[in-house]
Design a protein around this motif. Structure first.
Motif, PDB file in Angstrom:
ATOM      1  N   GLU A   1     -18.814  83.908   8.707  1.00 52.42           N
ATOM      2  CA  GLU A   1     -18.512  84.462   9.626  1.00 52.42           C
ATOM      3  C   GLU A   1     -19.303  84.450  10.982  1.00 52.42           C
ATOM      4  O   GLU A   1     -18.915  84.450  12.139  1.00 52.42           O
ATOM      5  CB  GLU A   1     -18.215  85.989   9.362  1.00 52.42           C
ATOM      6  N   ALA A   2     -20.633  84.441  10.726  1.00 51.58           N
ATOM      7  CA  ALA A   2     -21.502  84.447  11.987  1.00 51.58           C
ATOM      8  C   ALA A   2     -21.441  83.028  12.439  1.00 51.58           C
ATOM      9  O   ALA A   2     -21.805  83.079  13.867  1.00 51.58           O
ATOM     10  CB  ALA A   2     -22.820  84.987  11.354  1.00 51.58           C
ATOM     11  N   SER A   3     -21.053  81.962  11.646  1.00 50.53           N
ATOM     12  CA  SER A   3     -21.174  80.645  12.376  1.00 50.53           C
ATOM     13  C   SER A   3     -19.851  80.461  13.244  1.00 50.53           C
ATOM     14  O   SER A   3     -19.958  79.504  13.911  1.00 50.53           O
ATOM     15  CB  SER A   3     -21.637  79.782  11.460  1.00 50.53           C
ATOM     16  N   ARG A   4     -18.878  81.225  13.071  1.00 54.58           N
ATOM     17  CA  ARG A   4     -17.801  80.903  13.907  1.00 54.58           C
ATOM     18  C   ARG A   4     -18.126  80.956  15.115  1.00 54.58           C
ATOM     19  O   ARG A   4     -17.509  80.095  16.159  1.00 54.58           O
ATOM     20  CB  ARG A   4     -16.719  81.803  13.451  1.00 54.58           C
ATOM     21  N   PRO A   5     -18.518  82.049  16.009  1.00 56.09           N
ATOM     22  CA  PRO A   5     -18.650  81.986  17.371  1.00 56.09           C
ATOM     23  C   PRO A   5     -19.634  80.798  17.889  1.00 56.09           C
ATOM     24  O   PRO A   5     -19.607  80.225  18.906  1.00 56.09           O
ATOM     25  CB  PRO A   5     -19.544  83.500  17.579  1.00 56.09           C
ATOM     26  N   VAL A   6     -20.520  80.389  16.860  1.00 57.13           N
ATOM     27  CA  VAL A   6     -21.197  79.376  17.242  1.00 57.13           C
ATOM     28  C   VAL A   6     -20.402  77.900  17.496  1.00 57.13           C
ATOM     29  O   VAL A   6     -20.670  77.277  18.525  1.00 57.13           O
ATOM     30  CB  VAL A   6     -22.458  78.911  16.209  1.00 57.13           C
ATOM     31  N   ALA A   7     -19.575  77.900  16.572  1.00 57.82           N
ATOM     32  CA  ALA A   7     -18.468  76.632  16.657  1.00 57.82           C
ATOM     33  C   ALA A   7     -17.623  76.795  18.175  1.00 57.82           C
ATOM     34  O   ALA A   7     -17.515  75.665  18.638  1.00 57.82           O
ATOM     35  CB  ALA A   7     -17.697  76.562  15.562  1.00 57.82           C
ATOM     36  N   VAL A   8     -17.285  78.044  18.555  1.00 56.41           N
ATOM     37  CA  VAL A   8     -16.713  78.358  19.699  1.00 56.41           C
ATOM     38  C   VAL A   8     -17.557  77.982  20.763  1.00 56.41           C
ATOM     39  O   VAL A   8     -17.207  77.006  21.851  1.00 56.41           O
ATOM     40  CB  VAL A   8     -16.292  79.702  19.865  1.00 56.41           C
ATOM     41  N   ALA A   9     -18.774  78.421  20.814  1.00 56.53           N
ATOM     42  CA  ALA A   9     -19.683  77.933  21.774  1.00 56.53           C
ATOM     43  C   ALA A   9     -20.040  76.559  21.892  1.00 56.53           C
ATOM     44  O   ALA A   9     -20.039  76.153  23.092  1.00 56.53           O
ATOM     45  CB  ALA A   9     -21.151  78.857  21.513  1.00 56.53           C
ATOM     46  N   GLN A  10     -20.117  75.925  20.846  1.00 56.87           N
ATOM     47  CA  GLN A  10     -20.360  74.411  20.950  1.00 56.87           C
ATOM     48  C   GLN A  10     -19.127  73.742  21.627  1.00 56.87           C
ATOM     49  O   GLN A  10     -19.468  72.803  22.426  1.00 56.87           O
ATOM     50  CB  GLN A  10     -20.569  73.778  19.400  1.00 56.87           C
ATOM     51  N   GLY A  11     -17.749  74.233  21.241  1.00 58.10           N
ATOM     52  CA  GLY A  11     -16.738  73.537  22.027  1.00 58.10           C
ATOM     53  C   GLY A  11     -16.800  73.819  23.417  1.00 58.10           C
ATOM     54  O   GLY A  11     -16.610  72.969  24.248  1.00 58.10           O
ATOM     55  N   VAL A  12     -17.159  74.903  23.708  1.00 59.07           N
ATOM     56  CA  VAL A  12     -17.163  75.354  25.185  1.00 59.07           C
ATOM     57  C   VAL A  12     -18.329  74.717  25.889  1.00 59.07           C
ATOM     58  O   VAL A  12     -17.986  73.899  27.064  1.00 59.07           O
ATOM     59  CB  VAL A  12     -17.356  77.030  25.325  1.00 59.07           C
ATOM     60  N   ALA A  13     -19.368  74.478  25.297  1.00 54.35           N
ATOM     61  CA  ALA A  13     -20.550  73.558  25.784  1.00 54.35           C
ATOM     62  C   ALA A  13     -20.097  72.363  26.090  1.00 54.35           C
ATOM     63  O   ALA A  13     -20.308  71.486  27.029  1.00 54.35           O
ATOM     64  CB  ALA A  13     -21.520  73.776  24.777  1.00 54.35           C
ATOM     65  N   ALA A  14     -19.358  71.763  25.084  1.00 50.63           N
ATOM     66  CA  ALA A  14     -18.963  70.418  25.111  1.00 50.63           C
ATOM     67  C   ALA A  14     -18.049  69.933  26.316  1.00 50.63           C
ATOM     68  O   ALA A  14     -18.163  69.077  27.020  1.00 50.63           O
ATOM     69  CB  ALA A  14     -18.181  69.840  23.930  1.00 50.63           C
ATOM     70  N   LEU A  15     -17.117  70.933  26.406  1.00 47.52           N
ATOM     71  CA  LEU A  15     -16.077  70.976  27.597  1.00 47.52           C
ATOM     72  C   LEU A  15     -16.997  71.049  28.828  1.00 47.52           C
ATOM     73  O   LEU A  15     -16.640  70.369  29.925  1.00 47.52           O
ATOM     74  CB  LEU A  15     -15.201  71.936  27.489  1.00 47.52           C
ATOM     75  N   GLY A  16     -17.952  72.126  28.865  1.00 46.03           N
ATOM     76  CA  GLY A  16     -18.661  72.096  30.214  1.00 46.03           C
ATOM     77  C   GLY A  16     -19.550  70.941  30.601  1.00 46.03           C
ATOM     78  O   GLY A  16     -19.287  70.660  31.738  1.00 46.03           O
ATOM     79  N   ALA A  17     -20.094  70.326  29.476  1.00 50.16           N
ATOM     80  CA  ALA A  17     -20.730  69.134  29.865  1.00 50.16           C
ATOM     81  C   ALA A  17     -19.871  68.055  30.118  1.00 50.16           C
ATOM     82  O   ALA A  17     -20.213  67.138  31.245  1.00 50.16           O
ATOM     83  CB  ALA A  17     -21.682  68.635  28.407  1.00 50.16           C
ATOM     84  N   LEU A  18     -18.775  67.716  29.741  1.00 44.30           N
ATOM     85  CA  LEU A  18     -17.834  66.876  30.045  1.00 44.30           C
ATOM     86  C   LEU A  18     -17.519  67.038  31.397  1.00 44.30           C
ATOM     87  O   LEU A  18     -17.356  66.156  32.196  1.00 44.30           O
ATOM     88  CB  LEU A  18     -16.594  66.709  29.095  1.00 44.30           C
ATOM     89  N   THR A  19     -17.058  68.317  31.973  1.00 45.71           N
ATOM     90  CA  THR A  19     -16.645  68.553  33.209  1.00 45.71           C
ATOM     91  C   THR A  19     -17.824  68.454  34.219  1.00 45.71           C
ATOM     92  O   THR A  19     -17.652  67.456  35.220  1.00 45.71           O
ATOM     93  CB  THR A  19     -16.442  70.077  33.392  1.00 45.71           C
ATOM     94  N   LEU A  20     -19.143  68.570  33.746  1.00 44.42           N
ATOM     95  CA  LEU A  20     -20.254  68.250  34.472  1.00 44.42           C
ATOM     96  C   LEU A  20     -20.458  66.820  34.908  1.00 44.42           C
ATOM     97  O   LEU A  20     -20.702  66.360  35.899  1.00 44.42           O
ATOM     98  CB  LEU A  20     -21.604  68.814  34.115  1.00 44.42           C
ATOM     99  N   ALA A  21     -20.189  66.120  33.586  1.00 43.50           N
ATOM    100  CA  ALA A  21     -20.360  64.445  33.825  1.00 43.50           C
ATOM    101  C   ALA A  21     -19.330  64.092  34.894  1.00 43.50           C
ATOM    102  O   ALA A  21     -19.549  63.334  35.558  1.00 43.50           O
ATOM    103  CB  ALA A  21     -20.062  63.938  32.349  1.00 43.50           C
TER     104      ALA A  21
END
Ligand SMILES: [Zn+2]
Length: 165
Positions: A87-107
């Protein structure tokens, strides 16, 4: 020493006990050791006693394997804890997805701003390329790359996040 004397101890006792302890007795033991045991009263006693003790031990272990109420409770507790961790690791996955999107946008943005200098470098490098370069806006290329990458990554990120549930 002679065989006629009653033996209290035998030099091979240790070997016999080793074979018993590592479950090599009686099938996977040296032929020579087996022959010795067959002709040695002390080692035969060792085998008899140790086998009986080992059988007792096995039985005790089997009994211990029957789940007691305490073990049932413990397993339930462990399952609950694993659920909590998942349960606790699910927000981490969401955060990772958001971070990946953010990194891509930045790139994409970085490529966007870096493009004029890259473009200039290439057009000065190849002096005959100037006619080609003006046929389309170079600004559209990084934008296209960034949008394409987002279109590929976004569904993957959404799928990853949704599949966690
Ligand atoms: Zn012996």
């Amino acid at each position: 020493m002679t065989r006629s004397q009653p033996l209290i101890e035998c030099q091979r006792e240790g070997d016999v006990l080793d074979a018993l302890a590592s479950a090599r007795w009686p099938d996977r033991v040296d032929r020579e050791l087996a022959d010795h045991v067959a002709s040695c009263a002390v080692c035969q006693d060792v085998v008899t006693v140790a086998s009986a003790m080992q059988a007792d031990h096995e039985e005790a272990r089997r009994e211990a394997n029957v789940p007691s109420s305490g073990q049932m409770w413990w397993r339930a507790e462990m399952r609950a804890r694993q659920d909590a961790i998942r349960e606790a690791s699910r927000p981490v996955a969401v955060a990772q997805g958001v971070a990946a999107l953010g990194a891509l946008t930045l790139a994409g943005v970085a490529v966007w701003f870096a493009w004029p200098s890259v473009h200039n470098f290439f057009s000065t490098f190849g002096s005959s390329g100037e006619g080609q370069a003006t046929t389309f806006s170079p600004m559209l290329i990084p934008l296209g790359i960034a949008m394409g990458a987002l279109l590929i990554v976004a569904p993957v990120a959404i799928y990853v996040v949704l599949s966690e549930k």
